[in-house]
Design an enzyme around this catalytic site. Sequence first.
Site, PDB file in Angstrom:
ATOM      1  N   LYS A   1       0.840  -1.204   0.000  1.00 54.32           N
ATOM      2  CA  LYS A   1       0.000   0.000   0.000  1.00 54.32           C
ATOM      3  C   LYS A   1       0.872   1.250   0.000  1.00 54.32           C
ATOM      4  CE  LYS A   1      -3.856   2.101   2.572  1.00 54.32           C
ATOM      5  NZ  LYS A   1      -4.640   2.047   3.824  1.00 54.32           N
TER       6      LYS A   1
ATOM      7  N   SER B   1      -9.679   1.932   3.117  1.00 52.71           N
ATOM      8  CA  SER B   1      -8.836   2.689   2.210  1.00 52.71           C
ATOM      9  C   SER B   1      -7.843   1.824   1.429  1.00 52.71           C
ATOM     10  CB  SER B   1      -8.073   3.751   2.992  1.00 52.71           C
ATOM     11  OG  SER B   1      -7.137   3.148   3.867  1.00 52.71           O
TER      12      SER B   1
ATOM     13  N   SER C   1      -9.785  -0.237   7.346  1.00 52.39           N
ATOM     14  CA  SER C   1      -9.206  -0.089   6.001  1.00 52.39           C
ATOM     15  C   SER C   1      -8.512  -1.319   5.435  1.00 52.39           C
ATOM     16  CB  SER C   1      -8.224   1.086   5.980  1.00 52.39           C
ATOM     17  OG  SER C   1      -8.914   2.297   5.918  1.00 52.39           O
TER      18      SER C   1
END
Lengths: 99, 481
Positions: B80, B155, B179
């Site tokens: 990420k 997210s 997330s």
Amino acid sequence: MKISREDVLKVAALANLELTDAEVETYRGQLDDILTYIDKLNEIDTSNIEPMTQVVAASADGWTLRDDVVVRSDVITEVLAGAPDPAPLYFRVPRVIEK
Amino acid sequence: MTAATSWTIPEVRAALDARKISARELVKEFYTRIDHYNPELNVYLALSPERAYAQADRIDAAIASGDALPPLAGVPLAVKDVISTRGIPTTCGSRILEGYKPVYDATAVTRLEHVGAIILGKTNCDEFAMGSSNENSAYGPVRNPVAIDHVPGGSSGGSAAAVAANLATVSLGTDTGGSIRQPGSFCGIPAMMPSYGRVSRYGLIAFASSLDRIGPFAHTVRDAAAVMSILAGRDPLDSTSAGAPVPEYTAALGHPLKGVRIGIPDDYFAEGLHPEVRKKIEAGIALLEKLGCRRVSIRMPNTDYAVAAYYIIATAEASSNLARYDGVRYGARVPGATLIEMYQKTRGRKFGAEVKRRIVLGTYVLSAGYYDAYYLKGQKIRSLIARDFREAFEKVDAIITPTSPVPPFRLGERTSNPLEMYLADIYTVTGSLAGVPGISVPSGKTSKGLPVGLQIYGPAFGEERVLQLAHAFEHAGGANL
């Protein structure tokens, strides 16, 4: 109304955030909704409750601080290469102090 | 033989051991597939082929010389974009960090690379990890590979979609209020949030420091457990990382579930839960009972206050953490006549709408006159949420809930009302506030074929139990309920 246009402008200034007039109006309305929702927390009496500031203290099992030892990192050149306005060995910013 | 890009970790290893494929060839297969699918899915923001092929060549050399291979040798990994990777652009999905290349690696990245994992690139996410749909990325939304006109969740939407679309074998996400777990649920794959303190946050670009955690997405629970065994453990570079011993998490998988007490909180099955999600979660609970678990009804009476407390605490910490983006040291700068004007223009024009909204809210709840009413109140409610979990774990070994109250929704469907989006975080923010571990595992699909995720919470540092339950559930056909 929980939050005024002036409140939003004051907070934006504290946070060094330039907002357009349209943003100020949008955020004011949205924050008003959110703060109104948050008011539901007042349904609970928390006068005898300790605040929980972090998780670690609640489950500590051998946390220790490491020794504070100075080590070389040698990244100055690399760091400055990624800066918007480098003036090695410094970061350059608009003049702050008048001559 | 299935396509190499869909292999699990043991399958990668078996293929390398049998010399069916080299690590270099495996990496090339992934990049070919990424080239083909990334324009549509928008999963990767940056690729790191030089670093990937260099690591692949090290693995291939070890194989050629007959050396013992480390546990994740040749396993392709997506990271990420809020996790620092030396020399690879790391933007946090934000214009304010456009072009930023960290000068060091996050500990999570160092550890995985050290045991042979191969970093393919960086995945798209909501800006600074703020969002539940991936629509807050400055670089465009990720699409859900399971249902292309739907959001992948957020997210960590890019990391979830990367694994679900076979564009990585495993990936790293971060979880502050859901997330990791919610995009795992939306993309139909296992997704694990470890206990707070279990995995080092060093090199994780901070959103809310008392809540942020790094964890894995994988094709199987076993793969997630294998990654967790490497990630977990004390790191001198993160003073909040725990020294508690790290078990080999894959070892507990397969142990029988007879007599394991699972708590079902009535408070999580109240209004707002989508009927099809409810149906699949109830079927999931029945499956766990069939596997030998004992169902216990529990109360978690402060659940209804979790979202409000979470958005006070998370935005307050964010407003402080994001003060560092001022156009001086890294990323973008918008010129101004004075220093303050430069700060204001840079932040005003380079942060996106959701980030600015949260900075304003977070600054407000911390400001003079409001601190006690909001921030302190939020922290006290946090104590009550943590107490709900502590008391529940006196009666049960794990807690079962839906991961999200709603199935994946369409792109653009929920962007107009931020509060409505926040309220959908209800089942995940509770565990975030309490600091406990949680995993989302696939629990069937809706009538439209959209994945549903079942969440399993364990007590702090009870990752083994959580993984054991998730693994048994997966093997009993949880995904096909």
